[in-house]
Motif scaffolding. Structure first.
Motif, mmCIF file in Angstrom:
data_model
loop_
_atom_site.group_PDB
_atom_site.id
_atom_site.type_symbol
_atom_site.label_atom_id
_atom_site.label_comp_id
_atom_site.label_asym_id
_atom_site.label_seq_id
_atom_site.Cartn_x
_atom_site.Cartn_y
_atom_site.Cartn_z
ATOM 1 N N ALA A 53 20.822 11.107 1.546
ATOM 2 C CA ALA A 53 21.652 10.149 2.300
ATOM 3 C C ALA A 53 22.443 10.858 3.391
ATOM 4 O O ALA A 53 22.564 10.355 4.515
ATOM 5 C CB ALA A 53 22.609 9.437 1.344
ATOM 6 N N PHE A 54 22.952 12.044 3.078
ATOM 7 C CA PHE A 54 23.708 12.820 4.055
ATOM 8 C C PHE A 54 22.799 13.223 5.221
ATOM 9 O O PHE A 54 23.196 13.148 6.388
ATOM 10 C CB PHE A 54 24.285 14.068 3.384
ATOM 11 C CG PHE A 54 25.210 14.860 4.271
ATOM 12 C CD1 PHE A 54 26.526 14.476 4.447
ATOM 13 C CD2 PHE A 54 24.757 15.984 4.934
ATOM 14 C CE1 PHE A 54 27.387 15.190 5.263
ATOM 15 C CE2 PHE A 54 25.598 16.717 5.761
ATOM 16 C CZ PHE A 54 26.920 16.318 5.920
ATOM 17 N N LYS A 55 21.582 13.646 4.901
ATOM 18 C CA LYS A 55 20.632 14.060 5.929
ATOM 19 C C LYS A 55 20.255 12.887 6.834
ATOM 20 O O LYS A 55 20.249 13.017 8.065
ATOM 21 C CB LYS A 55 19.366 14.629 5.287
ATOM 22 C CG LYS A 55 18.359 15.186 6.297
ATOM 23 C CD LYS A 55 17.056 15.605 5.626
ATOM 24 C CE LYS A 55 16.201 14.402 5.296
ATOM 25 N NZ LYS A 55 14.855 14.766 4.832
ATOM 26 N N ILE A 56 19.972 11.735 6.222
ATOM 27 C CA ILE A 56 19.593 10.551 6.995
ATOM 28 C C ILE A 56 20.752 10.105 7.891
ATOM 29 O O ILE A 56 20.565 9.748 9.061
ATOM 30 C CB ILE A 56 19.161 9.406 6.062
ATOM 31 C CG1 ILE A 56 17.851 9.771 5.351
ATOM 32 C CG2 ILE A 56 18.991 8.097 6.838
ATOM 33 C CD1 ILE A 56 17.435 8.792 4.284
ATOM 34 N N GLY A 60 20.612 10.104 11.831
ATOM 35 C CA GLY A 60 20.776 8.793 12.454
ATOM 36 C C GLY A 60 21.827 8.758 13.548
ATOM 37 O O GLY A 60 21.816 7.850 14.388
ATOM 38 N N THR A 61 22.742 9.734 13.554
ATOM 39 C CA THR A 61 23.785 9.766 14.581
ATOM 40 C C THR A 61 23.340 10.508 15.842
ATOM 41 O O THR A 61 23.971 10.365 16.891
ATOM 42 C CB THR A 61 25.060 10.457 14.051
ATOM 43 O OG1 THR A 61 24.756 11.816 13.693
ATOM 44 C CG2 THR A 61 25.598 9.723 12.834
ATOM 45 N N ILE A 62 22.272 11.297 15.727
ATOM 46 C CA ILE A 62 21.860 12.127 16.859
ATOM 47 C C ILE A 62 21.344 11.273 18.019
ATOM 48 O O ILE A 62 21.720 11.488 19.179
ATOM 49 C CB ILE A 62 20.782 13.143 16.426
ATOM 50 C CG1 ILE A 62 21.390 14.146 15.442
ATOM 51 C CG2 ILE A 62 20.208 13.883 17.637
ATOM 52 C CD1 ILE A 62 20.402 15.144 14.887
ATOM 53 N N GLY A 63 20.478 10.302 17.721
ATOM 54 C CA GLY A 63 19.919 9.449 18.778
ATOM 55 C C GLY A 63 20.988 8.715 19.572
ATOM 56 O O GLY A 63 21.077 8.865 20.804
ATOM 57 N N PRO A 64 21.853 7.920 18.889
ATOM 58 C CA PRO A 64 22.914 7.223 19.614
ATOM 59 C C PRO A 64 23.856 8.178 20.344
ATOM 60 O O PRO A 64 24.445 7.821 21.362
ATOM 61 C CB PRO A 64 23.661 6.468 18.501
ATOM 62 C CG PRO A 64 22.628 6.260 17.443
ATOM 63 C CD PRO A 64 21.773 7.495 17.485
ATOM 64 N N ALA A 224 13.226 8.424 13.790
ATOM 65 C CA ALA A 224 12.727 7.272 14.547
ATOM 66 C C ALA A 224 13.771 6.712 15.508
ATOM 67 O O ALA A 224 13.471 6.390 16.663
ATOM 68 C CB ALA A 224 12.248 6.188 13.588
ATOM 69 N N MET A 225 15.019 6.579 15.045
ATOM 70 C CA MET A 225 16.073 6.030 15.906
ATOM 71 C C MET A 225 16.325 6.950 17.101
ATOM 72 O O MET A 225 16.497 6.489 18.230
ATOM 73 C CB MET A 225 17.368 5.841 15.127
ATOM 74 C CG MET A 225 18.501 5.274 15.979
ATOM 75 S SD MET A 225 20.065 5.072 15.095
ATOM 76 C CE MET A 225 19.670 3.722 14.000
ATOM 77 N N GLY A 226 16.349 8.250 16.839
ATOM 78 C CA GLY A 226 16.553 9.204 17.921
ATOM 79 C C GLY A 226 15.454 9.123 18.960
ATOM 80 O O GLY A 226 15.726 9.120 20.170
ATOM 81 N N PHE A 227 14.192 9.038 18.508
ATOM 82 C CA PHE A 227 13.063 8.911 19.428
ATOM 83 C C PHE A 227 13.184 7.634 20.254
ATOM 84 O O PHE A 227 12.903 7.624 21.460
ATOM 85 C CB PHE A 227 11.740 8.893 18.656
ATOM 86 C CG PHE A 227 11.415 10.204 17.992
ATOM 87 C CD1 PHE A 227 11.733 11.405 18.594
ATOM 88 C CD2 PHE A 227 10.779 10.233 16.756
ATOM 89 C CE1 PHE A 227 11.441 12.624 17.986
ATOM 90 C CE2 PHE A 227 10.483 11.443 16.138
ATOM 91 C CZ PHE A 227 10.813 12.640 16.754
ATOM 92 N N ALA A 228 13.598 6.538 19.594
ATOM 93 C CA ALA A 228 13.718 5.248 20.275
ATOM 94 C C ALA A 228 14.771 5.296 21.367
ATOM 95 O O ALA A 228 14.554 4.809 22.486
ATOM 96 C CB ALA A 228 14.048 4.152 19.258
#
Length: 240
Positions: A53-56, A60-64, A224-228
């Motif tokens: 969960a910590f890794k995800i 998940g914060t890197i893309g935004p 995926a979010m970062g790529f998007a």
């Protein structure tokens, strides 16, 4: 404006901004320790799931963050580095802070008419405007657990559905506004917002197809979010 930016980038301003950021980091560390202790005492999830969960969450914060950074660079040129760091470091919405800075300064931020008193006014508007997020967290967080338990008793699947569809609805509504207001209904018609939205969506589809064909590349889903976000930013910038 030069005099104003000298004040905005004064070493004292940097010290105050770093104190604010340090406070956020300490609070995050305290929250992590409390959450980790609670998990160990209650055995709600395993240590492996905590790390996952910590890794995800981290990924998940890197893309935004790329999008925030891009807007923050422009904001630094208008109100200086310290104030930008302090505001974006707490709220994380550079776009909102830019709008607040323009409103507070009477539209003079980043222009030759940006006087020191306008910097002060902009700082107040940004601070008071962003206080809403903090107030909601302060008063609403305690009641979320109770609401969650009530909803679970009524229908255990509801929370799962909300977790699945809520982010999609939020991001879709934000993207829809961008496409309509800054694309279709803009004074100068541009396909950049729509193209950015499509590029972001396609990048997620491509990642899912790659993972479906080769399970060893499952780690791509975490990014995926970062790529998007990156794909949307690149396409939107090119077609702007």
């Amino acid at each position: 404006m030069k005099e104003t930016l000298l004040i905005a980038n004064n070493p004292v301003m940097w010290i105050l901004a770093l104190i604010i950021i340090a406070n956020v980091i300490v609070q995050s560390f305290i929250f992590y320790r409390i959450a980790n202790k609670h998990v160990k005492e209650t055995s709600l999830i395993s240590s492996k799931q905590v790390k996952e969960a910590f890794k995800i969450g981290f990924i998940g914060t890197i893309g935004p963050a790329f999008a925030v950074f891009a807007v923050a660079v422009a904001l630094i040129a208008q109100i200086g580095g310290p104030l930008t760091l302090a505001r974006v470091g707490i709220i994380g919405s550079a776009a909102f802070e830019m709008i607040a800075a323009q409103i507070g300064s009477g539209g003079t931020a980043g222009t030759p008419d940006f006087a020191p008193k306008m910097l002060s006014a902009a700082a107040w508007v940004m601070t008071l405007g962003g206080a809403g997020w903090l107030v909601v967290v302060l008063f609403a967080t305690k009641h979320i657990d109770k609401l969650q338990e009530t909803v679970k008793k009524a229908n255990p699947l509801t929370i799962g559905y909300m977790s699945l569809f809520a982010p999609f609805i939020i991001f879709f509504s934000l993207a829809y506004k961008e496409v309509i207001n800054k694309g279709v209904l803009a004074k100068e018609l541009t396909i950049a917002p729509l193209a950015a939205l499509i590029a972001g969506g396609l990048s997620v589809v491509i990642v899912n197809k790659i993972v479906a064909k080769d399970s060893s590349k499952k780690w791509l889903k975490d990014w995926a979010m970062g790529f998007a976000v990156v794909a949307a930013m690149v396409v939107g910038t090119i077609l702007r």
